[in-house]
Write an enzyme that holds these catalytic residues in place. Sequence first.
Site, PDB file in Angstrom:
ATOM      1  N   HIS A  84     -21.530  76.865  -0.983  1.00  0.00           N
ATOM      2  CA  HIS A  84     -22.120  75.533  -1.136  1.00  0.00           C
ATOM      3  C   HIS A  84     -21.376  74.567  -0.225  1.00  0.00           C
ATOM      4  CE1 HIS A  84     -23.525  71.762  -2.959  1.00  0.00           C
ATOM      5  NE2 HIS A  84     -22.264  71.368  -2.900  1.00  0.00           N
ATOM      6  N   LYS A 115     -19.305  80.848  -3.993  1.00  0.00           N
ATOM      7  CA  LYS A 115     -20.041  81.009  -5.259  1.00  0.00           C
ATOM      8  C   LYS A 115     -19.764  82.365  -5.922  1.00  0.00           C
ATOM      9  CE  LYS A 115     -23.775  77.881  -3.936  1.00  0.00           C
ATOM     10  NZ  LYS A 115     -25.242  77.731  -3.903  1.00  0.00           N
ATOM     11  N   GLU A 135     -18.616  64.874  -4.853  1.00  0.00           N
ATOM     12  CA  GLU A 135     -18.317  66.282  -5.156  1.00  0.00           C
ATOM     13  C   GLU A 135     -16.813  66.572  -5.072  1.00  0.00           C
ATOM     14  OE1 GLU A 135     -20.890  68.738  -2.747  1.00  0.00           O
ATOM     15  OE2 GLU A 135     -22.648  68.205  -3.954  1.00  0.00           O
ATOM     16  N   ASN A 152     -26.453  82.446  -2.824  1.00  0.00           N
ATOM     17  CA  ASN A 152     -26.343  82.308  -1.368  1.00  0.00           C
ATOM     18  C   ASN A 152     -24.903  82.080  -0.881  1.00  0.00           C
ATOM     19  OD1 ASN A 152     -26.114  79.739  -2.339  1.00  0.00           O
ATOM     20  ND2 ASN A 152     -27.773  78.852  -1.133  1.00  0.00           N
ATOM     21  N   TYR A 185     -24.538  69.946 -10.659  1.00  0.00           N
ATOM     22  CA  TYR A 185     -25.859  70.051 -10.015  1.00  0.00           C
ATOM     23  C   TYR A 185     -26.903  69.123 -10.645  1.00  0.00           C
ATOM     24  CZ  TYR A 185     -24.729  73.986  -6.942  1.00  0.00           C
ATOM     25  OH  TYR A 185     -24.212  74.778  -5.947  1.00  0.00           O
TER      26      TYR A 185
HETATM   27  P1  CMP Z   1     -26.668  74.758  -2.832  1.00  0.00           P
HETATM   28  O1  CMP Z   1     -26.500  74.418  -1.408  1.00  0.00           O
HETATM   29  O2  CMP Z   1     -25.452  74.960  -3.665  1.00  0.00           O
HETATM   30  O3  CMP Z   1     -27.582  73.634  -3.530  1.00  0.00           O
HETATM   31  C1  CMP Z   1     -28.417  73.878  -4.621  1.00  0.00           C
HETATM   32  C2  CMP Z   1     -28.533  75.318  -4.946  1.00  0.00           C
HETATM   33  O4  CMP Z   1     -29.675  75.674  -5.689  1.00  0.00           O
HETATM   34  C3  CMP Z   1     -28.671  76.150  -3.673  1.00  0.00           C
HETATM   35  O5  CMP Z   1     -27.508  76.123  -2.926  1.00  0.00           O
HETATM   36  C4  CMP Z   1     -29.079  77.484  -4.245  1.00  0.00           C
HETATM   37  O6  CMP Z   1     -27.993  78.192  -4.829  1.00  0.00           O
HETATM   38  C5  CMP Z   1     -30.021  77.005  -5.328  1.00  0.00           C
HETATM   39  N1  CMP Z   1     -31.415  76.976  -4.855  1.00  0.00           N
HETATM   40  C6  CMP Z   1     -31.948  76.213  -3.902  1.00  0.00           C
HETATM   41  N2  CMP Z   1     -33.260  76.456  -3.748  1.00  0.00           N
HETATM   42  C7  CMP Z   1     -33.553  77.399  -4.640  1.00  0.00           C
HETATM   43  C8  CMP Z   1     -34.742  78.087  -4.980  1.00  0.00           C
HETATM   44  N3  CMP Z   1     -35.891  77.823  -4.351  1.00  0.00           N
HETATM   45  N4  CMP Z   1     -34.689  79.000  -5.951  1.00  0.00           N
HETATM   46  C9  CMP Z   1     -33.513  79.253  -6.590  1.00  0.00           C
HETATM   47  N5  CMP Z   1     -32.340  78.625  -6.312  1.00  0.00           N
HETATM   48  C10 CMP Z   1     -32.364  77.719  -5.343  1.00  0.00           C
END
Ligand code: CMP
Length: 138
Positions: A115, A9, A126, A112, A49
């Site tokens: 993904h 990311k 995906e 984070n 998403y």
């Molecule tokens: P990902 O695994 O890419 O799937 C959805 C994404 O939304 C997640 O990783 C985070 O980047 C984001 N995400 C998930 N939960 C939250 C949250 N509580 N607040 C903000 N972003 C979130």
Amino acid sequence: MERTLAIIKPDAVRRGFVGDIIKRIDASGLKLRALRLMHLTRAQAEAFYEVHKERPFYKSLCDYMSSGPVVIAVLEGERAIPRWRELMGATDPKKADAGTLRKDFGIDVEQNAVHGSDAPETAAREVAFFFSSLDIVS
Ligand code: CMP
């Protein structure tokens, strides 16, 4: 054999962790089958998403995912989907196990670092979102 989609990311690309993360993928035994660098448009992030459209974090997530380049990969191996998720760690880096990518490279629950697809049907969708069959080495 299973395939999964991996994304490094914007926060991790921006901070120079692409090499470290690809090294961890190689060390895990998962095989890179496709790889591309891309700066998603907001519309592409929204479409990718879409499943989270009703979540309160959707708008912020789409802003973030289109804020800078990402590295997108197809990984292949036995149980590739759960193995990549184990390597990533929990969504929230603060709750992720030691030695996982999110623990080591993530900033917060949104930024984070990586993904990964969560199930075979999601992985198929995906992978096809970003790659055609010609892009994937077999
Ligand atoms: P990902 O695994 O890419 O799937 C959805 C994404 O939304 C997640 O990783 C985070 O980047 C984001 N995400 C998930 N939960 C939250 C949250 N509580 N607040 C903000 N972003 C979130």
